[in-house]
Design an enzyme around this catalytic site. Structure first.
Site, PDB file in Angstrom:
ATOM      1  N   GLY B 693       1.119  -0.985  -0.187  1.00 56.64           N
ATOM      2  CA  GLY B 693       0.349  -0.305  -0.384  1.00 56.64           C
ATOM      3  C   GLY B 693       1.299   1.044   0.043  1.00 56.64           C
ATOM      4  O   GLY B 693       1.997   1.565   0.421  1.00 56.64           O
ATOM      5  N   GLU B 696      -1.148   5.413   2.971  1.00 62.63           N
ATOM      6  CA  GLU B 696      -1.161   5.990   4.187  1.00 62.63           C
ATOM      7  C   GLU B 696       0.673   6.353   4.763  1.00 62.63           C
ATOM      8  O   GLU B 696       1.000   6.762   5.425  1.00 62.63           O
ATOM      9  CB  GLU B 696      -1.899   5.509   4.941  1.00 62.63           C
ATOM     10  CG  GLU B 696      -3.085   5.182   4.960  1.00 62.63           C
ATOM     11  CD  GLU B 696      -4.007   3.995   5.992  1.00 62.63           C
ATOM     12  OE1 GLU B 696      -3.161   3.401   6.903  1.00 62.63           O
ATOM     13  OE2 GLU B 696      -5.315   4.725   6.161  1.00 62.63           O
TER      14      GLU B 696
END
Ligand code: FES
Ligand code: FES
Lengths: 198, 736
Positions: B693, B696
Site C-alpha cells: 500500500g 498512508e
C-alpha cells in the site's frame, strides 16, 4: 415499531386533543423563480428558504454542484452566476430570478469535455472527486478574473496586470478546499490551460 | 486462491497495462459532475423525504425530557425518530457508542433525534423545535488530567500487546553515553472529508437498500443488520462513489442508521446527510496522544536503547491510538520498550484516521530522532542509516520481505539537495525569511486481507469485474481495470468495473492502505479462474496459454478471446486468501520525507516551500494515481504539522471548532509543488500483484519533517502539535 413517531401534523389533528394550528410564521412561503441554468430556462416553485445550491441539486437534479459544508467554508458548491463565481450555498434561489447560471454540467460532458475538465483528468487533479466540480468552476473563473486584470492578495503591483503565476493561482483557488490534497496537481492542470490560452 | 508461497513469474509481470500511469477511468464522470454520490441517487429514490439530525447538547448525562410535539406539528414533518420510538437497537460490531442516544448521553452531538419532512428546509426548521432538557453529569475530557488514570488496554490482533520489552531497556538507557528523554503531544484531529456522511434508505418488503458513503461495504451491511436486529441477507448496500473517507467512513454511522429508521417509520425513502457542524463531534476522530520517547546511543550513533510510551483516551469500551507501533519495527537497538495506556474519556469516540498509530507515532519518534542526531552531532539522514535493520528487531529470526529504507533516505537526500543544509539552526536567511530543511523516515505496515471478485467474459470479448471494493479517491476503479486488462489480454476500454455493491463478492474494502494490493489480488485470483475456463472451452492447456491483444495463444494455436464465450457468458469468482508469509516475513512500506520551510523572522509565519517523498511500496500499480495518494497524504501531513487541531472544551466536553472554517486544513496557498519518487520494487511475499500500500505511507513522517525544518530554520524546537504561532512566537531569534 415507530408508529407514534410517524404522527405528523395531520395525524395529531385527528387525535382527541385538538392540536393548535401552527403559528402563521411557521408555514413555509413558496415563490416562483425562473433560473436560466446552462442555457435552459427552468421555472421553479420553491420554499423561499431554498438555497441556490439545493435548488440545483434537489429540484433540478443537477447534482454536479456539491454540498460540502452548506456554510461558505469549502467551495464545493462553486458555480458561476452571470459570469462570476459564487458559493451557491450562501445565496437563496429566489434571489436569482432570470440570472444566467453555469454549473459544472454546463462546462462540458463526459463525451465533450471542457479543456479544464480534460486538464484535471490528465494531471490527476482530483481523487475522491467531491471537491472537483467546484475546483473546476473556480479554476475557469480564476483565469477569467486574471484576464480581466482583477488583483488578488498576492498581486505585488496592483496597477499592473496580474500574472498567471502559480502563486496567483494558488491564492485565488484557496477558497476551494480539497481534503484529498490534490492541490499540486490542480495547479498544474490550471497552469496548463492558462498557458494554452495565453 | 490461497497465497502461501512467494509469487513467481505471472501475467502481471508483463506490465503492459499494470504499472502504466493511466488516467483514471472515472475521471470523465467525476470532472463533469455526473458521478452520483450517496445523497444524489434521485433515480433510485425519486420520492425521498429529508431527514435532519438533532445532536445532544451535553457531553455526558441523561435526557430528562424530550419534547418532540412542536417538531411533529411543524409544517411538512412526517416523523420524528428518537430512542423512545425507534424500537430496539443494538450496537454494531465496529461501533463503541450507540448511534442514537437517549436517555443516556455518551458524547456531545451524539444523535438524539431525526426529523423527517417533505423538504430539507422543513426538516431543518423543525429540528430546531425539538426541545430537550438534560441532566448533565461530570465527565473526563482532558487527556493530560486523565493520564494518571490510564491503564493497559487488552491485547488484540490489530493492536498487539500493550507492553513489549526486549533486553534490558532501563539498564541500557541508564548506561548510554548519549540520551534523549522527551515528551511530545499530538492533538485530536478530524477527517473532514469533503463529502459529509450521507445515506438514502429505502425499504421494500422487509429488505433495506442503503445508498451510502462507506469505505467498507460489508462492514456497513453487517453493522446495520446487527443494529436493527435483522438478517444480513435483507440488507443491500450501494456505494459507487465516495467523497473521501480517511477512516471516517469505515463502518456504520448515524446517517445510515437514521435514514433506515426514518424510512421505516414513514414508508418512504429517506435521505440524511450529517450537516457539517455536527460531523466533528457526532462521528469519529483521531484521538490525541501524549508520547514519551527515550533514546540511548553510543557516541558514534548506534542506538542501544529505544523506548516509546503513548497515552490516549477513548470512550468506555474503545481502544487506544497505537502510536508506538512503528517503534517496534523501524530502528535497530538491542534493548527495547513500548507501552500503550488508555484513559477513559467522555469525548466523542476515537477511531482510525489515515495511518492510525503510525501517523501520530511518527510525529513524535521522528522529531526525537532529529533531536538525537543533533546531540550526537550526526546528520539526521546518516543517524537513521546507522540504525537500519533488515530483520524484525524484536524477533531477529524474522526478516523484512523488502526494506530499502536506506535507498529511500539516500535517494531523497541526493534529490532534495540535502547536502546544502546547514546543520546549525537559524543560519540561512532569505530576506525576511529564515529558511530550514527537515527530513523524516516514513514507515507503514502492509496488511494482507481476504478479498473477493467476480469476472465475466461476454461474447464481444468484454470483461466485467464485480467486487464490493470501494473507490474513495484511491483509484480502485482504474487499477482494478488495469489488473483485469493485463490478466485477460484486453484493452482498458474493454473492461467495465462495478464496485461498491453488497451483492458483489466481499473485498478488502478501503482502509489501512490495504485496498489496492488486496482488491487487485482478488481480481487476479478471479481472472486466473476465468483464464482456466476460457482455455478449457477453447481446448487449450491453461498452463501455457497466453492472453494478449484479445487473443488466446497456446503453442502454435490461437483463438480470439471472445470466441470462448460465443455460446454464452463465462463467469468466474474467487478470492485471495493469505497463508503465513506475513508471519514469516515482516511486510512494511518505507520512505523518506524532505521538506523546506521558510519562517518569517518577524511574524513567525511558516511557509512550506518544497516537499519530496521517496516511497518503496512494492509494485506501483498506477504511478499516476499512486502519486496522487502520496501528495494527498503529504498535504494532510502539513495540516497535522501546522494547523489541524480539534480544540477540546475541557469543561463542557466537546470539540469547539467543529466546522470547516474553524478546524483548519491546508488550502491551495499552503501547499507548494510536491515531488514523489517511487523506488522500483516488487515484493513477491506480499501478493501475486507484488504490490503493497502507499496511501498512508505518504502521511507517516511528514509532520515531523516539517517540525524538523522549522527547527533548522529557527532553532526553536516545538514538541506539541500543531506548530502554531502561539507555540513559538516568543522564542523566535531576535530580528537584527
Ligand atoms: S457547500 Fe458552499 S462553500 Fe461549502
Ligand atoms: S478530490 Fe477529494 S476533496 Fe478534492
Amino acid at each position: 415499531m415507530a408508529g407514534s413517531a410517524t404522527a405528523g401534523a395531520q395525524a395529531l389533528a385527528k387525535g382527541s386533543e385538538p392540536a393548535p394550528s401552527p403559528p402563521r410564521s411557521l408555514e413555509p412561503v413558496h415563490s416562483r423563480v425562473r433560473l436560466r441554468v446552462n442555457g435552459t430556462d427552468h421555472d421553479l416553485e420553491v420554499d423561499t428558504r431554498t438555497s441556490l445550491l439545493d435548488a440545483l441539486r434537489e429540484h433540478l437534479h443537477l447534482t454536479g454542484t456539491k454540498k460540502g459544508c452548506d456554510h461558505g467554508q469549502c467551495g464545493a458548491c462553486t458555480i458561476m452566476v452571470d459570469g462570476q463565481r459564487i458559493n451557491s450555498c450562501l445565496t437563496l434561489a429566489v434571489m436569482h430570478e432570470g440570472d444566467a447560471i453555469t454549473t459544472i454540467e454546463g462546462l462540458g460532458t463526459p463525451d465533450k469535455l471542457h479543456p479544464m475538465q480534460a486538464a484535471f483528468i490528465s494531471h490527476d487533479g482530483y481523487q475522491c472527486g467531491y471537491c472537483t466540480p467546484g475546483q473546476i468552476c473556480s479554476a475557469v473563473a480564476v483565469l477569467e478574473e486574471i484576464g480581466q486584470g482583477i488583483p488578488s492578495h498576492v498581486t505585488a503591483d496592483i496597477s499592473a496586470a496580474p500574472s498567471l503565476s502559480a502563486d496567483e493561482i494558488r491564492e485565488r483557488m484557496s477558497g476551494n478546499i480539497c481534503r484529498c490534497g490534490a492541490y499540486s496537481n490542480i495547479i498544474e492542470a490550471i497552469t496548463e490551460v492558462a498557458g494554452r490560452r495565453a | 486462491m490461497k497465497f502461501q508461497t512467494p509469487a513467481g513469474h505471472n501475467p502481471i509481470d508483463r506490465m503492459s497495462v499494470v504499472g502504466q500511469p493511466l488516467d483514471r477511468i472515472d475521471g470523465p464522470l467525476k470532472t463533469t459532475g455526473t458521478a452520483p454520490y450517496a445523497y444524489e441517487q434521485h433515480d433510485a429514490a425519486p420520492d425521498a423525504a429529508y431527514g435532519h439530525v438533532v445532536g445532544a447538547g451535553i457531553a455526558k448525562g441523561r435526557i430528562r425530557r424530550l419534547d418532540i410535539k412542536a417538531a411533529e406539528r411543524a409544517p411538512g414533518v412526517l416523523a420524528v425518530i428518537t430512542a423512545d420510538t425507534a424500537g430496539p437497537l443494538e450496537v454494531g460490531p465496529h461501533n463503541t457508542v450507540p448511534l442514537l442516544g437517549g436517555p443516556e448521553i455518551r458524547h456531545y452531538h451524539q444523535a438524539v433525534a431525526l426529523v423527517v419532512a417533505e423538504s430539507f428546509e422543513a426538516a431543518r426548521a423543525a429540528a430546531g423545535r425539538v426541545r430537550i432538557e438534560y441532566e448533565a453529569h461530570a465527565g473526563a475530557y482532558d487527556l493530560e488530567a486523565a493520564r494518571t488514570t490510564a491503564t493497559a488496554p487488552e491485547a488484540n490482533a490489530q493492536m498487539g500487546e500493550p507492553d513489549t520489552q526486549v533486553g534490558d531497556f532501563l539498564g541500557a538507557f541508564a548506561d548510554a553515553p548519549v540520551r534523549l528523554d522527551e515528551t511530545y503531544t499530538t492533538p485530536d484531529q478530524s477527517h473532514m472529508m469533503m463529502e459529509p456522511h450521507a445515506s438514502i434508505a429505502r425499504w421494500d418488503d422487509g429488505t433495506l437498500t442503503l445508498w451510502t458513503s462507506t469505505q467498507m461495504v460489508e462492514w456497513c451491511a453487517r453493522g446495520i443488520a446487527k443494529t436493527l436486529r435483522m438478517d444480513r441477507s435483507k440488507v443491500h448496500v450501494i456505494s459507487p462513489y465516495i467523497g473521501g473517507g480517511f477512516g471516517g467512513k469505515l463502518f456504520l454511522r448515524a446517517d445510515a442508521l437514521l435514514a433506515a429508521l426514518g424510512a421505516r417509520a414513514t414508508g418512504r425513502p429517506v435521505k440524511v446527510a450529517l450537516h457539517r457542524p455536527l460531523i466533528a463531534n457526532n462521528s469519529t476522530h483521531r484521538p490525541a496522544t501524549i508520547q514519551r520517547v527515550r533514546l540511548g546511543a553510543t557516541r558514534d550513533g548506534v542506538i542501544t536503547a529505544i523506548g516509546h510510551e503513548s497515552w490516549s483516551g477513548d470512550q468506555p469500551g474503545g481502544g487506544p491510538e497505537t502510536a508506538v507501533s512503528q517503534t517496534r519495527l523501524l530502528y535497530a537497538g538491542a534493548n527495547r520498550l513500548t507501552a500503550m495506556r488508555l484513559a477513559v474519556l467522555d469525548l466523542p469516540e476515537g477511531n482510525s484516521m489515515r495511518a492510525p498509530g503510525e501517523a501520530p507515532g511518527m510525529m513524535a519518534l521522528e522529531i526525537a530522532m532529529d533531536e538525537m542526531a543533533e546531540k550526537l552531532r550526526l546528520d539526521p539522514v546518516e543517524f537513521r542509516i546507522r540504525n537500519d535493520t533488515q530483520v524484525d528487531p524484536e524477533n531477529p529470526e524474522r526478516p523484512f520481505s523488502a526494506r530499502p529504507l536506506i535507498t529511500c533516505l539516500q535517494t531523497g537526500a541526493a534529490q532534495f539537495g540535502w547536502q546544502r543544509r546547514d546543520a546549525r539552526p537559524g543560519r540561512v536567511k532569505d530576506g525576511q525569511w529564515l529558511v530550514g530543511l527537515g527530513m523524516a523516515a516514513a514507515f507503514r505496515n502492509n496488511l494482507p486481507m481476504t478479498s473477493g471478485a467476480r469476472v465475466r467474459l461476454d461474447g464481444d470479448g468484454r470483461i466485467t469485474v464485480e467486487t464490493d471494493m470501494t473507490d474513495i479517491g484511491t483509484g480502485s476503479y482504474t487499477i482494478i481495470a488495469q489488473t483485469a486488462a493485463e490478466m485477460m489480454g484486453v484493452r482498458m476500454d474493454q473492461v467495465e468495473v462495478r464496485l461498491g455493491d453488497s451483492t458483489y463478492p466481499v473485498s478488502a474494502g478501503s482502509g489501512g492502505q490495504f485496498g489496492a494490493n488486496n482488491a487487485t489480488s482478488g481480481v487476479y485470483a478471479a481472472c486466473i479462474g476465468l483464464r482456466e475456463e476460457v482455455a478449457r472451452r477453447l481446448g487449450f492447456n491453461s498452463q501455457d496459454a497466453d492472453f494478449a491483444d484479445g487473443q488466446v495463444r497456446s503453442g502454435n494455436r490461437s483463438a480470439p478471446l471472445a470466441s470462448a464465450a460465443a455460446r454464452g457468458e463465462i463467469v468466474a469468482e474467487d478470492r485471495i486468501e493469505y497463508g503465513d508469509l506475513h508471519k514469516t516475513h515482516q511486510q512494511s512500506t518505507f520512505g523518506s520525507h524532505f521538506v523546506e520551510v521558510a519562517v518569517d523572522g518577524a511574524t513567525g509565519e511558516v511557509r512550506v516551500r518544497r516537499m519530496l517523498a521517496v516511497c518503496a511500496a512494492g509494485r506501483i500499480l498506477n504511478p499516476k494515481s499512486a502519486r496522487s495518494q502520496v501528495i494527498g497524504a503529504m498535504t494532510m501531513g502539513v495540516g497535522a504539522a501546522l494547523m489541524e487541531h480539534l480544540k477540546v472544551d475541557t469543561r463542557r466536553g466537546f470539540f469547539v471548532n467543529h466546522d470547516l472554517a474553524s478546524y483548519e486544513v491546508p488550502v491551495h496557498a499552503d501547499i507548494p509543488h510536491q515531488e514523489v519518487i517511487f523506488l522500483d520494487e516488487t515484493d513477491p511475499m506480499s501478493s501475486p500483484m507484488k504490490a503493497k500500500g502507499v496511501g498512508e505511507l505518504g502521511i507517516c513522517g511528514v509532520a515531523a519533517a516539517v517540525a524538523n525544518a522549522i527547527y533548522n530554520a529557527t532553532g526553536v524546537r516545538v514538541r506539541d502539535y500543531p506548530i502554531t504561532l502561539d507555540t513559538y512566537l516568543d522564542r523566535l531569534p531576535d530580528v537584527a
